[in-house]
Design a protein around this motif. Structure first.
Motif, PDB file in Angstrom:
ATOM      1  N   GLU A   1     -53.520   4.938  -0.621  1.00 28.98           N
ATOM      2  CA  GLU A   1     -54.541   4.854  -1.661  1.00 28.98           C
ATOM      3  C   GLU A   1     -55.653   5.820  -1.295  1.00 28.98           C
ATOM      4  N   LEU A   2     -55.820   6.829  -2.113  1.00 25.30           N
ATOM      5  CA  LEU A   2     -56.789   7.887  -1.859  1.00 25.30           C
ATOM      6  C   LEU A   2     -58.093   7.552  -2.562  1.00 25.30           C
ATOM      7  N   GLY A   3     -59.060   7.117  -1.786  1.00 31.11           N
ATOM      8  CA  GLY A   3     -60.329   6.668  -2.342  1.00 31.11           C
ATOM      9  C   GLY A   3     -60.250   5.197  -2.686  1.00 31.11           C
ATOM     10  N   CYS A   4     -60.164   4.332  -1.678  1.00 27.72           N
ATOM     11  CA  CYS A   4     -59.969   2.894  -1.923  1.00 27.72           C
ATOM     12  C   CYS A   4     -61.252   2.175  -2.329  1.00 27.72           C
ATOM     13  N   GLY A   5     -62.403   2.840  -2.187  1.00 30.19           N
ATOM     14  CA  GLY A   5     -63.656   2.237  -2.631  1.00 30.19           C
ATOM     15  C   GLY A   5     -63.913   0.882  -2.011  1.00 30.19           C
ATOM     16  N   TRP A   6     -64.124  -0.117  -2.863  1.00 39.17           N
ATOM     17  CA  TRP A   6     -64.455  -1.478  -2.434  1.00 39.17           C
ATOM     18  C   TRP A   6     -63.215  -2.324  -2.186  1.00 39.17           C
TER      19      TRP A   6
ATOM     20  N   ARG B   1     -63.367  -2.484   5.157  1.00 39.58           N
ATOM     21  CA  ARG B   1     -62.857  -2.737   6.506  1.00 39.58           C
ATOM     22  C   ARG B   1     -63.168  -4.173   6.933  1.00 39.58           C
ATOM     23  N   VAL B   2     -64.397  -4.618   6.693  1.00 40.80           N
ATOM     24  CA  VAL B   2     -64.823  -5.951   7.117  1.00 40.80           C
ATOM     25  C   VAL B   2     -64.170  -7.050   6.264  1.00 40.80           C
TER      26      VAL B   2
END
Length: 133
Positions: free
Chosen positions: A17-22, A52-53
């Motif tokens: 996924e290129l540009g996964c944002g939120w 990530r969190v």
């Protein structure tokens, strides 16, 4: 129809996924491809850290234009029009034959999608699925 309905089944390669944002697509991608390696790319620090969190995943904070696409079997991107042009010129030529490309909102110019659906959102946003031949 939902985005999960257009995703190809039985993939053996990597999902990127290129540009996964939120991270909105992360649960869907994990459900659909539990046995595949999934790479999430996001350069913006705040969404990358949030993702990530919240999802407990490694988010690549690098430029995905420098990524290795040799094992890619599905690329997912929801980028602005100029970003989509760069996908077409810089990434599409690197993709292996048979690789799927799913784009949200913006199509790839000069390519005919295998399938188009309207997303289950307020705007019925188009989602395009292509295959590299």
């Amino acid at each position: 129809m939902a985005i999960i309905d257009i995703l190809p089944s039985n993939l053996s390669g990597n999902v990127m996924e290129l540009g996964c944002g939120w991270g909105h697509l992360i649960p869907m991608l994990r459900e659909k491809y539990p046995d595949n390696k999934i790479e999430f790319w996001e350069r913006s620090p705040i969404p990358a850290t949030f993702t990530r969190v919240v999802y407990g995943i490694d988010v690549k904070r690098k430029d995905f234009f420098d990524a290795n696409y040799s094992n890619a079997e599905l690329i997912i991107c929801y980028l602005f029009p100029d970003g989509m042009k760069r996908i077409e010129t810089d990434i599409i030529p690197q993709l292996p034959k048979g690789c799927w490309v799913l784009t949200h909102t913006f199509s790839l110019s000069g390519r005919k999608p295998v399938q188009v659906i309207k997303a289950d959102d307020l705007y019925k946003t188009p989602v395009y699925l292509y295959q590299i031949l």
